[in-house]
Design an enzyme around this catalytic site. Structure first.
Site, mmCIF file in Angstrom:
data_model
loop_
_atom_site.group_PDB
_atom_site.id
_atom_site.type_symbol
_atom_site.label_atom_id
_atom_site.label_comp_id
_atom_site.label_asym_id
_atom_site.label_seq_id
_atom_site.Cartn_x
_atom_site.Cartn_y
_atom_site.Cartn_z
ATOM 1 N N HIS A 45 43.839 -26.292 127.765
ATOM 2 C CA HIS A 45 43.066 -26.863 127.344
ATOM 3 C C HIS A 45 42.395 -28.001 128.290
ATOM 4 O O HIS A 45 41.019 -28.053 127.444
ATOM 5 C CB HIS A 45 44.282 -28.341 126.400
ATOM 6 C CG HIS A 45 43.427 -28.502 125.935
ATOM 7 N ND1 HIS A 45 43.241 -30.119 125.965
ATOM 8 C CD2 HIS A 45 43.219 -29.059 124.432
ATOM 9 C CE1 HIS A 45 42.534 -31.335 125.356
ATOM 10 N NE2 HIS A 45 42.514 -30.348 124.967
ATOM 11 N N GLU A 48 38.669 -25.832 128.514
ATOM 12 C CA GLU A 48 38.873 -25.967 127.451
ATOM 13 C C GLU A 48 37.438 -27.756 127.355
ATOM 14 O O GLU A 48 36.056 -26.920 126.812
ATOM 15 C CB GLU A 48 39.164 -25.569 126.003
ATOM 16 C CG GLU A 48 38.445 -26.199 125.199
ATOM 17 C CD GLU A 48 38.891 -26.984 123.547
ATOM 18 O OE1 GLU A 48 38.755 -28.053 123.223
ATOM 19 O OE2 GLU A 48 40.624 -26.755 123.569
#
Length: 415
Positions: A45, A48
């Site tokens: 994450h 990202e």
């Protein structure tokens, strides 16, 4: 639909739709919290986020302004099994949008100052989720039912794991997981095939296949009771049942079961708990499917004072459900499921085919899916209901102003 595989193993899914005036380019990467551990939990994450902070060619403003200058949108999200990046632009700008997207993903600059700044953003995101009873219930449920497996790890990571991440951690993760055999690129809409394939080749052909292919890992379902006391205004309850993994043959009977029982305004749970009794604000039933594992969730948000009555009613509906489904309910559920499938395909953007290609190494034709949905019989649906909606095997999670464990155990057991 066309699938092209480069020499290094990168798969490209092409879905031309000449009636559109835009195109969408997406990149699926088999990197999610399931591929992490306690020390680097949340790194998928975090990556990202960090690719938007700049590449070796563009800084964060140049990425944002470059997309805005051509009216393109760009976004990303991370799941437990993959990260997905995508951009959408008008057909005559899609090559430029793809250039920016591919540059971000393949050449992130990973500036240490940016990493420290973004830690603050992610820590705020973690804190925000901790203030949402439904988010807490969902995460606590998965942490419990998949305890002992990496599926128990949270997508965002923990405050501790995120705070301790270093630049070298990102470099190592990118080298291991951002490799062609773990990527699928999808292109849908109106586009020039040769120009976009040229962009793909420019950015991704230099990467070598490392042999780190995605493999299926089973995770056992743990029958647990998880109670989390919080001073939320709303309490959230969830029953979970052992479910099915991605690609399982029981998908369509079970999906129809969830529609009839608790998905949508005409579902049994919504009609009984919300419309007739006014006990809940929302109620839902869904399938959560992973590679090699899965579960079925039945959740509701409500005032703490209503939880005993609401849970009694939910358990009653579940017990009655398999033997009482009617032909009318099955027919309505089939139409809803087929309609949702076909309508989603008509929206501009990428279909689930790219995700299926990444996780299952295949795509499924819409007509084949519809045929399987239409073929489900009342007996088949009832058998799936009996097989999967068994309260004797259920896990339970409650978050908020909770009751004592014995209260929930008594209701769920029917004692």
């Amino acid at each position: 639909m066309e699938i092209i595989t480069l020499e290094n193993g990168l798969r490209i899914l092409l879905e031309p739709r000449q009636e559109l005036r835009s195109a969408t380019v997406g990149v699926w990467v088999a990197s999610g919290s399931r591929e992490e551990n306690g020390e680097n939990n949340g790194i998928s994450h975090f990556i990202e986020h960090i690719v938007f902070k700049g590449s070796k060619k563009r800084n964060a403003f140049e990425i944002a302004e470059g997309m805005d200058s051509i009216g393109a949108s760009v976004n990303a999200y991370t799941t437990k099994e993959y990260t997905f990046f995508y951009t959408r632009a008008l057909d005559y700008h899609i090559e430029e949008a793809a250039d920016i997207l591919f540059d971000m993903i393949t050449r992130p600059r990973l500036d240490e100052k940016d990493i420290e700044t973004e830690k603050g953003v992610i820590l705020e995101e973690i804190a925000m989720c901790e203030d949402d009873p439904s988010d807490v219930c969902y995460e606590k449920n998965e942490s419990a039912v998949f305890a002992g497996s990496s599926l128990a790890l949270e997508i965002l990571g923990t405050a501790k794991s995120v705070s301790e991440m270093k630049r070298s951690d990102f470099v190592s993760h990118l080298e291991r997981f951002y490799v062609p055999e773990r990527m699928v690129i999808g292109i849908c809409g109106k586009f020039d095939k040769e120009k976009l394939l040229g962009k793909v080749s420019e950015y991704f052909s230099p990467f070598r296949n490392t042999g780190n292919t995605l493999t299926e890992k089973a995770a056992a379902f743990n029958q647990t009771m998880t109670l989390v006391k919080r001073k939320f205004e709303q309490t959230h309850l969830m029953l979970s049942f052992p479910g099915i993994p991605i690609g399982h043959s029981d998908l369509y009977p079970l999906q129809l079961c969830t529609f009839i029982l608790g998905t949508g305004s005409s579902s049994r749970l919504n009609q009984r708990l919300r419309e007739q009794l006014g006990l809940v604000y929302n109620v839902d039933t869904w399938l959560c499917r992973y590679l090699g594992s899965g579960y079925i969730g039945c959740s509701m948000g409500l005032s703490a004072g209503n939880q005993k009555r609401a849970l009694e009613e939910m358990c009653g509906e579940i017990r009655r459900f398999p033997e009482s489904v009617t032909e009318r309910e099955l027919s309505v559920a089939k139409e809803r499921l087929v309609s949702s499938l076909l309508m989603s395909r008509e929206q501009p953007g990428l279909s689930p085919s790219g995700c299926n290609l990444l996780l299952l190494s295949k795509t499924v034709d819409d007509d084949e899916i519809i045929s399987k949905i239409r073929a489900v019989t009342l007996d088949g649906l009832g058998a799936a209901g009996v097989k999967y909606f068994n309260l004797e095997k259920a896990a339970f999670t409650a978050v908020g102003r909770i009751e004592k464990r014995e209260v929930y155990e008594s209701i769920i057991s029917g004692a």
